[in-house]
Design a protein around this motif. Structure first.
Motif, PDB file in Angstrom:
ATOM      1  N   LYS A   1      12.668  15.339  -5.956  1.00 22.27           N
ATOM      2  CA  LYS A   1      11.563  15.330  -5.698  1.00 22.27           C
ATOM      3  C   LYS A   1      11.473  16.676  -4.961  1.00 22.27           C
ATOM      4  CE  LYS A   1       9.281  12.881  -4.062  1.00 22.27           C
ATOM      5  NZ  LYS A   1       7.983  12.285  -4.183  1.00 22.27           N
ATOM      6  N   ALA A   2      12.713  17.926  -5.010  1.00 25.66           N
ATOM      7  CA  ALA A   2      12.424  18.684  -3.957  1.00 25.66           C
ATOM      8  C   ALA A   2      11.896  19.711  -5.358  1.00 25.66           C
ATOM      9  CB  ALA A   2      13.797  19.063  -4.318  1.00 25.66           C
ATOM     10  N   LEU A   3      11.568  19.626  -6.795  1.00 24.02           N
ATOM     11  CA  LEU A   3      11.661  20.697  -7.642  1.00 24.02           C
ATOM     12  C   LEU A   3      10.004  20.387  -7.766  1.00 24.02           C
ATOM     13  CD1 LEU A   3      14.575  20.449 -10.158  1.00 24.02           C
ATOM     14  CD2 LEU A   3      13.516  22.300  -9.418  1.00 24.02           C
ATOM     15  N   GLU A   4       9.458  18.559  -7.528  1.00 28.65           N
ATOM     16  CA  GLU A   4       7.577  18.793  -7.549  1.00 28.65           C
ATOM     17  C   GLU A   4       7.301  19.626  -6.002  1.00 28.65           C
ATOM     18  OE1 GLU A   4       7.903  14.780  -7.435  1.00 28.65           O
ATOM     19  OE2 GLU A   4       8.037  14.811  -9.790  1.00 28.65           O
ATOM     20  N   SER A   5       8.368  19.926  -5.229  1.00 26.54           N
ATOM     21  CA  SER A   5       7.538  20.734  -4.204  1.00 26.54           C
ATOM     22  C   SER A   5       7.770  21.149  -3.317  1.00 26.54           C
ATOM     23  CB  SER A   5       8.437  19.463  -2.614  1.00 26.54           C
ATOM     24  OG  SER A   5       8.386  17.387  -3.365  1.00 26.54           O
ATOM     25  N   ILE A   6       8.516  22.414  -4.019  1.00 29.83           N
ATOM     26  CA  ILE A   6       9.089  24.031  -3.711  1.00 29.83           C
ATOM     27  C   ILE A   6       8.406  25.201  -4.045  1.00 29.83           C
ATOM     28  CG2 ILE A   6      11.118  22.442  -2.262  1.00 29.83           C
ATOM     29  CD1 ILE A   6      12.649  24.127  -4.662  1.00 29.83           C
TER      30      ILE A   6
ATOM     31  N   GLY B   1       0.703  -1.197  -0.093  1.00 28.54           N
ATOM     32  CA  GLY B   1      -0.019   0.207  -0.020  1.00 28.54           C
ATOM     33  C   GLY B   1       0.662   1.025  -0.090  1.00 28.54           C
ATOM     34  N   ILE B   2       1.936   1.397  -0.110  1.00 28.23           N
ATOM     35  CA  ILE B   2       3.284   2.381   0.239  1.00 28.23           C
ATOM     36  C   ILE B   2       3.788   2.438  -1.378  1.00 28.23           C
ATOM     37  CG2 ILE B   2       4.449   3.338   1.003  1.00 28.23           C
ATOM     38  CD1 ILE B   2       3.832   2.353   3.799  1.00 28.23           C
ATOM     39  N   THR B   3       3.717   3.434  -1.947  1.00 29.36           N
ATOM     40  CA  THR B   3       4.320   3.516  -3.115  1.00 29.36           C
ATOM     41  C   THR B   3       5.236   4.811  -3.194  1.00 29.36           C
ATOM     42  OG1 THR B   3       2.691   3.991  -4.635  1.00 29.36           O
ATOM     43  CG2 THR B   3       2.876   2.420  -4.426  1.00 29.36           C
ATOM     44  N   SER B   4       6.507   5.001  -4.288  1.00 30.43           N
ATOM     45  CA  SER B   4       6.963   5.991  -4.188  1.00 30.43           C
ATOM     46  C   SER B   4       7.902   5.759  -5.582  1.00 30.43           C
ATOM     47  CB  SER B   4       7.896   6.492  -3.400  1.00 30.43           C
ATOM     48  OG  SER B   4       8.590   7.289  -3.458  1.00 30.43           O
ATOM     49  N   PRO B   5       7.720   6.993  -6.260  1.00 28.60           N
ATOM     50  CA  PRO B   5       7.501   7.621  -7.326  1.00 28.60           C
ATOM     51  C   PRO B   5       8.673   6.933  -8.073  1.00 28.60           C
ATOM     52  CG  PRO B   5       7.584   9.294  -7.304  1.00 28.60           C
ATOM     53  CD  PRO B   5       7.256   8.776  -5.656  1.00 28.60           C
TER      54      PRO B   5
ATOM     55  N   ASP C   1      22.490   9.025  -0.040  1.00 27.33           N
ATOM     56  CA  ASP C   1      22.601   7.719   0.785  1.00 27.33           C
ATOM     57  C   ASP C   1      21.998   6.953   0.407  1.00 27.33           C
ATOM     58  OD1 ASP C   1      24.410   6.115   2.993  1.00 27.33           O
ATOM     59  OD2 ASP C   1      21.840   5.663   2.847  1.00 27.33           O
ATOM     60  N   VAL C   2      22.563   5.288  -0.487  1.00 25.90           N
ATOM     61  CA  VAL C   2      21.576   4.279  -0.834  1.00 25.90           C
ATOM     62  C   VAL C   2      20.008   4.708  -0.297  1.00 25.90           C
ATOM     63  CG1 VAL C   2      21.983   2.786   0.386  1.00 25.90           C
ATOM     64  CG2 VAL C   2      21.252   1.663  -1.834  1.00 25.90           C
ATOM     65  N   PHE C   3      19.858   3.827   1.068  1.00 27.20           N
ATOM     66  CA  PHE C   3      18.786   4.409   1.850  1.00 27.20           C
ATOM     67  C   PHE C   3      17.901   5.744   2.292  1.00 27.20           C
ATOM     68  CE2 PHE C   3      20.762  -0.005   2.135  1.00 27.20           C
ATOM     69  CZ  PHE C   3      19.687  -0.532   1.323  1.00 27.20           C
ATOM     70  N   GLY C   4      19.051   6.593   2.597  1.00 27.83           N
ATOM     71  CA  GLY C   4      18.684   7.654   3.222  1.00 27.83           C
ATOM     72  C   GLY C   4      17.728   8.988   2.369  1.00 27.83           C
ATOM     73  N   ASN C   5      18.234   8.906   1.729  1.00 24.16           N
ATOM     74  CA  ASN C   5      17.752   9.806   0.025  1.00 24.16           C
ATOM     75  C   ASN C   5      16.300   9.284   0.186  1.00 24.16           C
ATOM     76  OD1 ASN C   5      16.622   8.147  -2.806  1.00 24.16           O
ATOM     77  ND2 ASN C   5      17.997   6.981  -1.620  1.00 24.16           N
ATOM     78  N   TYR C   6      15.285   8.474   0.665  1.00 26.37           N
ATOM     79  CA  TYR C   6      14.279   8.150   1.343  1.00 26.37           C
ATOM     80  C   TYR C   6      13.214   9.399   2.103  1.00 26.37           C
ATOM     81  CZ  TYR C   6      15.241   4.715  -3.123  1.00 26.37           C
ATOM     82  OH  TYR C   6      15.513   4.087  -3.755  1.00 26.37           O
ATOM     83  N   VAL C   7      14.139   8.759   2.809  1.00 20.89           N
ATOM     84  CA  VAL C   7      13.795   9.493   3.929  1.00 20.89           C
ATOM     85  C   VAL C   7      13.854  11.305   3.875  1.00 20.89           C
ATOM     86  CG1 VAL C   7      14.017  10.145   6.581  1.00 20.89           C
ATOM     87  CG2 VAL C   7      14.620   8.033   5.811  1.00 20.89           C
ATOM     88  N   ILE C   8      14.605  11.292   3.273  1.00 20.86           N
ATOM     89  CA  ILE C   8      14.744  12.961   2.771  1.00 20.86           C
ATOM     90  C   ILE C   8      13.603  13.062   1.527  1.00 20.86           C
ATOM     91  CG2 ILE C   8      16.056  14.761   1.270  1.00 20.86           C
ATOM     92  CD1 ILE C   8      17.505  14.180   4.241  1.00 20.86           C
ATOM     93  N   GLN C   9      13.506  12.934   0.496  1.00 23.79           N
ATOM     94  CA  GLN C   9      12.409  12.032   0.448  1.00 23.79           C
ATOM     95  C   GLN C   9      10.590  13.018   0.855  1.00 23.79           C
ATOM     96  OE1 GLN C   9      12.203  10.282  -3.473  1.00 23.79           O
ATOM     97  NE2 GLN C   9      14.076  10.348  -3.146  1.00 23.79           N
TER      98      GLN C   9
END
Length: 490
Positions: free
Chosen positions: A248-253, A52-56, A203-211
Motif C-alpha cells: 500500500k505504501a508503494l502505491e501511495s508515496i 459499501g467499503i472495500t479494500s484491496p 498486527d492482524v487488524f492494526g495493519n489495516y489502519v496503517i493502510q
C-alpha cells in the motif's frame, strides 16, 4: 499436483478471483487452473469493512485486470495460502489470524452498532476507563463491543486508538471513520498510532489502519509513516501483514520515497521472490516503481530465469517483469526463457510464463515459441500442462502459422486427430482449432473428423468436439455442409 498426465482437466471457468482479481482479463487462464489444478486460487482479502467499503487484497490484487498466474502453493494446492473465513460473519485477515483473534478477543463479541443504547458522554467515559481484567480490554472497548455506544466518534477514542486498532471491531470502526474524518480527527488518530506504527503494521487488524492512512492521509502523514518503514522493509515484506502495508505504501508515496523503500530489498530479492509474502511485495515494486530503479532485480535474476519460472511464486514475478520493465531488461529475461521453452511448456508453473509471452509478447518472441511447438503438436497436446500452451499458440499465431499447426494434425497420419479428440487434454486443442480456424482449415478438420463421428459419440471428450463442431456448422452450414455420416463412396 504433480507433472503427470493422470488427472483430467476440468471445463474452463470464466469467473475471476481475488475479490476483484476477477474478470481480470479477457482470455484469462483461470479456466485452465480449474481444469488442471483442481481449483482456482482466490487470494486473501483485506479485513472486511462492512457495506459499501472495500479494500484491496495483498497482491494489490487487483485483480490486476487480468492475470496469467497459477495458484501460489508449492504442492499445487491452494489451501495453505487462501484467506479462510473465520465464520459466516467475519473474514480473517490471513491464515493463522483466527487463533490470534480468538485468543485476544475471547470470541466474536456483539455487533458493532447497537440500535438502542444509552448515549455516550464524558462521565460514562471516565467511569469506564479502567481495564476489564477478564478480557484484557479497556472498559471503553469492552462496552463498545457490547453495543453500549452507538454514537461513538473518533474524538471519543482519545488515548485508546492503538487498542481499538488492534481489535477486530475497533479496527473496522476506525477504518470507516477515517474515510470521512476531518483533518483534526485524522491528526488526533495519527498522533496516537505513529509511535506504535511498526507494531500495528505487523498486527492482524492494526495493519489495516496503517493502510488507511497511506490511502486517505495527508502527504505529511504518508511521509511520516514511510519513515517508520525505513530500515524495516525486508522484515515487513516477509511478514504476513507487513507485506500488505509495504504494498500500500508503494502505491501511495512519491517516486523518490518509493526508491528508498525498494533499495532495502537489494541483495535479498531471490529470498523475497520465493517467499509467500515477499513475492507480492516484489510484484508491487515492479508494478509501481520506474524500471530504471529496478535494475538490481534484473541483475539478481541472471541465470535464474528457468528456476524462477518453474517456481509457484517466481513465475508471477517473471510475468510482472515482462509486463512492466523496459525492452533492454525484458530481453535478457526472454533470452533465458527461449533456451528452455520445451521444458517450460511442460512445467506446472513454467507453462504460464510461456503463455504470457504468447498473449502479450512481441511477434518475434511468439514466433520462436510456435516454431518449437511445430512438429510436436500431437505429443504436446496430450500433456497436462503443455496442452495449454498449444491452445495459446493456435489462438495467437499468425494466420499462416495457425494454418500450419492445424494442417499438421490433419495430415500427420490418419490417427493423429482421432487420438487428440479422445484425449483428456488434447481434445481442448482440437476444440480451439475448430473455434479459431478459417474456412479452409475448418473444412479440412471436418473432412478428417467426419469418419470418426459415430465413435466420438461414445467418448466424453469426443462429445465435446461434436458439440463445438455443430455450433460452427450451424453458423456456416452453406460452406461446410451438414454434420453426419460421410456420403456413400466417400
Amino acid at each position: 499436483m504433480g507433472l503427470g498426465n493422470s488427472s483430467p482437466r476440468r471445463e474452463s471457468f470464466d469467473g475471476r478471483r481475488d475479490g476483484g482479481l476477477s474478470g481480470m482479463f479477457p482470455n484469462s487462464l483461470d479456466g485452465q487452473f480449474s481444469r488442471h489444478m483442481g481449483s482456482t486460487h482466490k487470494n486473501g482479502q483485506f479485513y472486511g469493512l462492512g457495506p459499501g467499503i472495500t479494500s484491496p487484497g495483498p497482491i494489490g490484487m487487483l485483480p490486476t485486470a487480468q492475470s496469467l498466474t497459477p495458484p501460489p502453493s508449492l504442492d499445487g494446492s491452494t489451501n495453505s495460502l487462501n484467506m479462510n473465513a473465520l465464520n459466516s460473519r467475519m473474514m480473517s485477515a490471513a491464515p493463522g489470524a483466527e487463533a490470534k483473534y480468538m485468543v485476544r478477543n475471547g470470541g466474536l463479541g456483539g455487533n458493532v452498532f447497537g440500535p438502542t443504547n444509552p448515549p455516550f458522554n464524558s462521565r460514562m467515559l471516565a467511569r469506564n476507563s479502567s481495564l476489564e481484567k477478564s478480557s484484557g480490554r479497556s472498559r471503553l472497548l469492552e462496552d463498545f463491543r457490547n453495543n453500549r455506544y452507538p454514537n461513538l466518534q473518533l474524538r471519543d477514542l482519545a488515548d485508546h486508538i492503538v487498542e481499538f486498532s488492534q481489535d477486530q471491531h475497533g479496527s473496522r470502526f476506525i477504518q470507516q471513520k477515517l474515510e470521512r474524518a476531518t483533518p483534526t480527527e485524522k491528526q488526533m488518530v495519527f498522533n496516537e498510532i505513529l509511535g506504535a506504527a511498526y507494531n500495528l503494521m505487523t498486527d492482524v487488524f492494526g495493519n489495516y489502519v496503517i493502510q488507511k492512512f497511506f490511502e486517505f492521509g495527508t502527504p505529511e502523514q504518508k511521509q511520516a509513516l514511510a519513515q517508520k518503514v525505513r530500515g524495516h522493509v525486508l522484515q515487513l515484506a516477509l511478514q504476513m501483514y507487513g507485506c500488505r502495508v509495504i504494498q500500500k505504501a508503494l502505491e501511495s508515496i512519491p517516486q523518490d520515497q518509493q526508491k528508498d523503500v525498494v533499495k532495502e530489498l537489494d541483495g535479498h530479492i531471490l529470498k523475497c521472490v520465493k517467499d509467500q509474502n515477499g513475492n507480492h511485495v516484489v510484484q508491487k515494486c515492479i508494478e509501481c516503481v520506474e524500471p530504471v530503479a529496478l535494475q538490481f532485480i534484473i541483475n539478481a535474476f541472471q541465470g535464474q530465469v528457468f528456476a524462477l519460472s518453474t517456481h509457484p511464486y517466481g513465475c508471477r514475478v517473471i510475468q510482472r517483469i515482462l509486463e512492466h520493465c523496459n525492452g533492454e531488461q525484458t530481453t535478457s529475461i526472454l533470452e533465458e526463457l527461449h533456451q528452455n521453452t520445451e521444458q517450460l511448456v511442460q512445467d506446472q508453473y513454467g507453462n504460464y510464463v510461456v503463455q504470457h509471452v504468447l498473449e502479450h509478447g512481441r511477434p518475434e518472441d511468439k514466433n520462436k515459441i510456435i516454431l518449437m511447438v511445430r512438429g510436436k503438436v500431437l505429443n504436446l497436446s496430450q500433456h497436462k500442462f503443455a496442452s495449454n500452451v498449444v491452445e495459446r499458440c493456435v489462438t495467437h499465431a499468425s494466420r499462416a502459422d495457425r494454418a500450419l499447426l492445424i494442417e499438421e494434425v490433419c495430415t500427420y497420419n490418419d490417427s493423429a486427430l482421432y487420438t487428440m479428440m479422445k484425449d483428456q487434454y488434447a481434445n481442448y486443442v482440437v476444440q480451439k482449432m475448430i473455434e479459431v480456424a478459417e474456412t479452409p482449415q475448418r473444412k479440412l478438420l471436418l473432412q478428417r473428423i467426419r469418419p470418426h463421428m459415430p465413435a466420438l459419440r461414445k467418448y466424453t471428450y469426443g462429445k465435446h468436439i461434436l458439440a463445438k463442431l455443430e455450433k460452427f456448422m450451424i453458423k456456416s452450414s452453406s460452406d461446410l455442409g451438414p454434420i453426419g455420416a460421410p456420403p456413400n463412396g466417400s
